[in-house]
Enzyme design. Structure first.
Site, mmCIF file in Angstrom:
data_model
loop_
_atom_site.group_PDB
_atom_site.id
_atom_site.type_symbol
_atom_site.label_atom_id
_atom_site.label_comp_id
_atom_site.label_asym_id
_atom_site.label_seq_id
_atom_site.Cartn_x
_atom_site.Cartn_y
_atom_site.Cartn_z
ATOM 1 N N LYS A 184 26.383 50.016 30.011
ATOM 2 C CA LYS A 184 27.807 50.328 30.185
ATOM 3 C C LYS A 184 28.474 50.527 28.830
ATOM 4 O O LYS A 184 29.336 51.406 28.680
ATOM 5 C CB LYS A 184 28.503 49.206 30.978
ATOM 6 C CG LYS A 184 28.192 49.310 32.472
ATOM 7 C CD LYS A 184 28.495 48.047 33.250
ATOM 8 C CE LYS A 184 27.958 48.214 34.676
ATOM 9 N NZ LYS A 184 27.826 46.974 35.411
ATOM 10 N N GLN A 214 30.399 41.308 35.576
ATOM 11 C CA GLN A 214 29.065 41.636 36.094
ATOM 12 C C GLN A 214 28.623 40.574 37.113
ATOM 13 O O GLN A 214 28.708 39.374 36.851
ATOM 14 C CB GLN A 214 28.082 41.710 34.910
ATOM 15 C CG GLN A 214 26.703 42.211 35.266
ATOM 16 C CD GLN A 214 26.686 43.676 35.716
ATOM 17 O OE1 GLN A 214 27.422 44.505 35.206
ATOM 18 N NE2 GLN A 214 25.854 43.984 36.683
ATOM 19 N N ASP A 220 35.669 48.237 39.547
ATOM 20 C CA ASP A 220 34.596 48.103 40.539
ATOM 21 C C ASP A 220 35.116 48.355 41.964
ATOM 22 O O ASP A 220 34.330 48.547 42.885
ATOM 23 C CB ASP A 220 34.059 46.667 40.531
ATOM 24 C CG ASP A 220 32.853 46.469 39.633
ATOM 25 O OD1 ASP A 220 32.012 47.376 39.569
ATOM 26 O OD2 ASP A 220 32.747 45.387 39.031
#
Ligand code: GUN
Length: 285
Positions: free
Chosen positions: A52, A96, A119
């Site tokens: 990322k 995460q 997300d």
């Protein structure tokens, strides 16, 4: 032999499009940033976070990594999330998953400001997706839709079968397919006669987490097969959920692993971060 849908190539196109818009935002005085939070020592998560950061550099975002020890408490992580919510240099926040057992994932996901939730895991954003009125879409399902579209495959009226019902992939995947006027079946570990269901699919999406789970006898000849799986085989090699060699003999199109859905997920994260930055920029000006 199936057409191979090249996720790596499509992802590169998307990232180039994002890069062009980021350059424009920067010219207007906005310097977008993504904060990525990693708790603990999960090796797969470590790789995802590193990737990322690379993607951020490629499209021109600032990236801020926060690596916290395995024994971090829920209160400590909440404090960091709240600090990032207030931070004007950060437009996107990604924590995460999975998190260590002492931390409740839902508590953390609910603490992320919905407008920074790249997300799309916050219940408010999940609700927007259900209604079909959204700013962000979850990265993997949105990546799958984008690769189907850019491969020129029609969704309307198709029978799509999704194997898997996770909050991250299966459930939102089904909803996005429904929004595109597909007829959708969701299968899972308790589904009876699974192969009978999957053989109905014009488009089969496998999000199971088990190598070689989808075999040729489960696939209708001519179907499009999308492999969301990211598994390590005995040799440590990255493999999907689909028994690729046999399924590609009968499918009309298939996504490989690696080089299929994975790069698309990453590209959509960049797209979502751009969306968050544009929202912040509009509010600011
Ligand atoms: N872990 C596995 N997939 C994902 C994802 O899409 N987002 C986050 N935050 N964690 C993950």
């Amino acid at each position: 032999m199936a057409t191979i849908i090249n996720g790596k190539e499509i992802a590169a196109q998307i990232k180039a499009e994002v890069r062009a818009e980021v350059d424009q935002l920067k010219a207007e005085g906005m310097n977008p940033g993504l904060a990525v939070v990693l708790v603990g020592n999960n090796p797969a998560s470590r790789v995802y976070v590193t990737n990322k950061k690379k993607d951020c550099a490629e499209v021109g975002f600032a990236s801020y990594e926060y690596t916290l020890p395995e024994e971090t408490t829920e209160a400590e992580l909440l404090e960091l999330v709240e600090q990032l919510n207030r931070d004007d240099t950060v437009q996107g926040i990604l924590v995460q998953l999975p998190l260590p057992d002492q931390i409740c994932e839902q508590t953390i996901l609910r603490a992320i400001a919905p407008e920074k939730d790249v997300d799309a895991f916050h219940p408010e954003n999940v609700g927007h997706i259900m209604i079909g009125d959204y700013a962000f879409l979850p990265c993997t399902p949105a990546g799958v839709i984008e690769m189907i579209d850019r491969a020129g495959i029609e969704l309307q009226g198709k029978h799509c079968v999704v194997i898997g019902r996770s909050n991250i992939v299966g459930k939102p995947m089904a909803m996005l397919l429904l929004h595109r006027n597909a007829t959708v079946t969701i299968c899972h570990s308790r589904t009876k006669n699974l192969a009978e269901q999957t053989r109905q699919a014009d488009i089969l999406v496998a999000a199971v987490g088990k190598a070689n789970f989808v075999t040729a006898d489960m696939v209708k000849p001519g179907a499009v097969v999308i492999d969301v799986g990211m598994n390590r085989n005995a040799e440590g090699k990255l493999v999907g959920d689909v028994a690729y060699d046999e399924v590609e003999q009968i499918a009309s199109a298939i996504t490989p692993v690696p080089g299929g859905v994975g790069p698309m997920t990453r590209a959509i994260l960049m797209h979502n971060t751009l969306t968050a930055a544009k929202i912040a920029f509009t509010k600011r000006s």
